[in-house]
Motif scaffolding. Structure first.
Motif, short mmCIF file in Angstrom:
data_model
loop_
_atom_site.label_atom_id
_atom_site.label_comp_id
_atom_site.label_asym_id
_atom_site.label_seq_id
_atom_site.Cartn_x
_atom_site.Cartn_y
_atom_site.Cartn_z
N ALA A 147 -2.31 -5.67 -7.73
CA ALA A 147 -2.08 -4.23 -7.53
C ALA A 147 -3.38 -3.44 -7.34
CB ALA A 147 -1.28 -3.67 -8.70
N GLU A 148 -4.42 -3.79 -8.09
CA GLU A 148 -5.66 -3.01 -8.07
C GLU A 148 -6.63 -3.44 -6.97
OE1 GLU A 148 -7.10 -3.56 -12.01
OE2 GLU A 148 -5.66 -2.16 -12.92
N LYS A 149 -6.30 -4.50 -6.24
CA LYS A 149 -7.26 -5.07 -5.27
C LYS A 149 -7.26 -4.33 -3.93
CE LYS A 149 -7.06 -9.72 -7.25
NZ LYS A 149 -6.75 -11.16 -7.00
N GLY A 150 -6.14 -3.73 -3.55
CA GLY A 150 -6.08 -3.04 -2.27
C GLY A 150 -5.79 -3.93 -1.09
N GLN A 151 -5.74 -5.23 -1.31
CA GLN A 151 -5.37 -6.16 -0.25
C GLN A 151 -4.89 -7.46 -0.88
OE1 GLN A 151 -8.91 -6.64 2.10
NE2 GLN A 151 -9.92 -7.95 0.61
N MET A 381 3.62 -0.32 -3.20
CA MET A 381 2.64 -0.36 -2.10
C MET A 381 3.25 0.33 -0.88
SD MET A 381 1.43 -4.33 -2.54
CE MET A 381 0.68 -4.91 -4.09
N PRO A 382 3.63 1.60 -0.99
CA PRO A 382 4.38 2.27 0.08
C PRO A 382 3.60 2.41 1.38
CG PRO A 382 3.64 3.86 -1.55
CD PRO A 382 3.37 2.51 -2.14
N PRO A 407 -1.26 -11.21 5.55
CA PRO A 407 -2.14 -10.32 4.78
C PRO A 407 -1.76 -8.86 4.96
CG PRO A 407 -3.38 -11.86 6.18
CD PRO A 407 -1.96 -11.89 6.65
N ILE A 408 -1.87 -8.11 3.88
CA ILE A 408 -1.64 -6.67 3.94
C ILE A 408 -2.76 -5.94 3.20
CG2 ILE A 408 0.88 -6.85 4.09
CD1 ILE A 408 1.00 -6.08 1.08
N SER A 409 -2.96 -4.68 3.56
CA SER A 409 -3.83 -3.78 2.82
C SER A 409 -3.00 -2.60 2.36
CB SER A 409 -5.01 -3.32 3.69
OG SER A 409 -4.53 -2.67 4.86
N TYR A 410 -3.45 -1.93 1.30
CA TYR A 410 -2.67 -0.85 0.69
C TYR A 410 -3.58 -0.07 -0.24
CZ TYR A 410 -2.67 -4.68 -2.64
OH TYR A 410 -3.07 -5.71 -3.44
N GLY A 411 -3.17 1.12 -0.59
CA GLY A 411 -3.91 1.88 -1.57
C GLY A 411 -3.81 1.24 -2.92
N PRO A 412 -4.94 0.94 -3.58
CA PRO A 412 -4.88 0.27 -4.90
C PRO A 412 -4.01 1.05 -5.87
CG PRO A 412 -7.13 0.33 -4.07
CD PRO A 412 -6.32 1.21 -3.15
N GLY A 413 -3.23 0.31 -6.62
CA GLY A 413 -2.34 0.92 -7.60
C GLY A 413 -2.67 0.45 -9.00
#
Length: 434
Positions: A147-151, A381-382, A407-413
């Motif tokens: 969750a905290e990695k951003g990818q 990870m919206p 692979p995906i990227s996302y705002g770290p949660g």
């Protein structure tokens, strides 16, 4: 670009024509052009495609024919038949055949039904609904790890650990074994030449676990089967081993494949993603349409038990046919706008779980886990974006059509702390039949 947006070109047309003349459902070209191949055959009013590969077989294409064959086990055998000399013929649900028999998936009534009755309570809708808290724990454990990695990779980091731990927890197999079990299952599903050694290890390990739980007990389906009886006799440990293998093979890769295809669709089709986020109650129909349109498990083999005429073809005992689920799911005679993805399609009588006596016993488990995963992804990870250039699918589809990497990227949660362990530390009760 989604499959429905592909543009035909002369080179593709040539490839499709070649595949129709030299059909092989395991070829790399077929993996790329399966929809066009099946679509052209149906447009040409071809009820079957013949192949000389893998000992020779016919692929049955039409929806009505595929449904009829699934429901007629007396003609279309899942079990491995014997020839006139009592020798087992090439058979079962794989084309080519699997090295080992795959539980009651490769049996027919009454044997298959008797064994299914022992297992059905673990996979019915009430049981799976009651298991939601346990499955949610496993889900958030997987998400917390990244969750905290951003990818991350949807396949290797999220859905694979979630689905593998889920099915092994239901079976009652020690969770620390899931990475090695998954490795062997992948080799067998892909029908790799190297799969035999891994399968021998896996079968031996399951057998040892059955012996241990016969003595010490356990919380899952494995322990129940190890102590179960049919007609007054305890199930043979070798049969229990075979059944557990069947659940592993069926319970891992196809759901992982479904999730990967769904995530890629949401990336490629922002209007469907927006509708799901605005109307979460569409998740059920969305998953059903993923199963129909993309068809992760593309077909099943059968063996002709008695001479018959079917789909305008004459068959003799021992002939092999392939029920092309992926073609049936795109049959224009069965589905309006069959080559379009319709998020709220209803009704949606797709064949991805089969029908009749061999309807997939784990269908509710697969549906529930896919819905749970996608709901969690859109919640936690919206803003995810797929790295399309780094996404890779399998190069052939002997069984499951899936992504190897996504692979995906996302705002770290925020992590809720459950991902700090190699497997979940449960606070909920184990899955039990309802």
């Amino acid at each position: 670009m989604t499959e429905l947006a592909k543009t035909a070109n002369p080179q593709t047309d040539d490839t499709v024509d070649r595949l129709l003349d030299d059909f092989d459902h395991q070829s790399a070209d077929f993996a790329l052009h399966w929809a066009e191949v099946y679509g052209k055959a149906r447009a040409n009013q071809c009820p079957v495609i013949h192949s000389d590969e893998h000992g020779g077989f016919d692929a049955i294409l039409g929806y009505d024919d595929v449904v009829a064959a699934f429901r007629d086990w007396k003609t279309f055998a899942s079990e491995r038949l014997l020839d006139e000399n009592g020798i087992e013929m090439e058979g079962g649900v794989g084309i080519p055949a699997h090295v080992f028999r795959i539980g009651f998936l490769e049996m027919d009534p009454p044997q298959s039904l008797n064994l299914r009755r022992l297992c059905n309570p673990w996979f019915n809708r009430n049981t799976i609904d009651a298991a939601r808290p346990r499955l949610s724990e496993i889900m958030h454990w997987a998400f917390d790890n990244v969750a905290e990695k951003g990818q991350c990779d949807v396949v290797t980091d999220l859905v694979t650990p979630f689905q593998c731990v889920s099915i092994m927890d239901l079976l009652g197999i020690p969770l620390e074994k899931w990475p090695r079990y998954k490795e062997v299952v992948d080799q067998e599903v892909a029908q790799e030449e190297s799969s035999l050694e891994g399968m021998q290890w896996l079968l031996a390990d399951i057998f040892d676990e059955i012996e241990r739980q016969t003595t010490e007990g356990g919380h899952g389906l494995l322990a129940v089967l190890a102590s179960s009886e049919l007609e007054g006799e305890r199930l043979d440990p070798e049969l229990v081993t075979e059944l557990i293998l069947m659940f592993l093979l069926g319970g891992m890769d196809t759901t992982i494949a479904t999730v990967g295809l769904a995530v890629r669709h949401l990336h490629d089709t922002p209007e469907d993603r927006a509708r799901l986020q605005e109307s979460p109650d569409l998740i059920e129909s969305f998953v059903e349409e993923v199963l129909r349109f993309y068809t992760p498990a593309t077909g099943m083999g059968r063996t002709i038990r008695t001479p018959t005429t079917f789909a305008d073809q004459c068959y003799e005992r021992g002939d092999r046919v392939y029920l092309a689920i992926a073609s049936a799911n795109r049959d224009e005679r069965a589905f309006d706008r069959a080559d379009e993805f319709v998020i709220d399609r209803s009704p949606n009588p797709h064949m991805s779980f089969g029908t009749g006596t061999h309807h997939c016993i784990g269908s509710e488990f697969a549906r529930s886990n896919t819905q749970l995963f996608l709901t969690t992804l859109l919640s936690r990870m919206p803003d995810f974006e797929v790295d399309v250039a780094a996404a890779h699918m399998v190069t052939s589809i002997p069984h499951a059509r899936s992504y190897l990497t996504l692979p995906i990227s996302y705002g770290p949660g925020r992590s809720f702390g459950s991902g700090d362990h190699a497997w979940p530390e449960f606070k909920t009760d184990p899955i039990r039949p309802v």
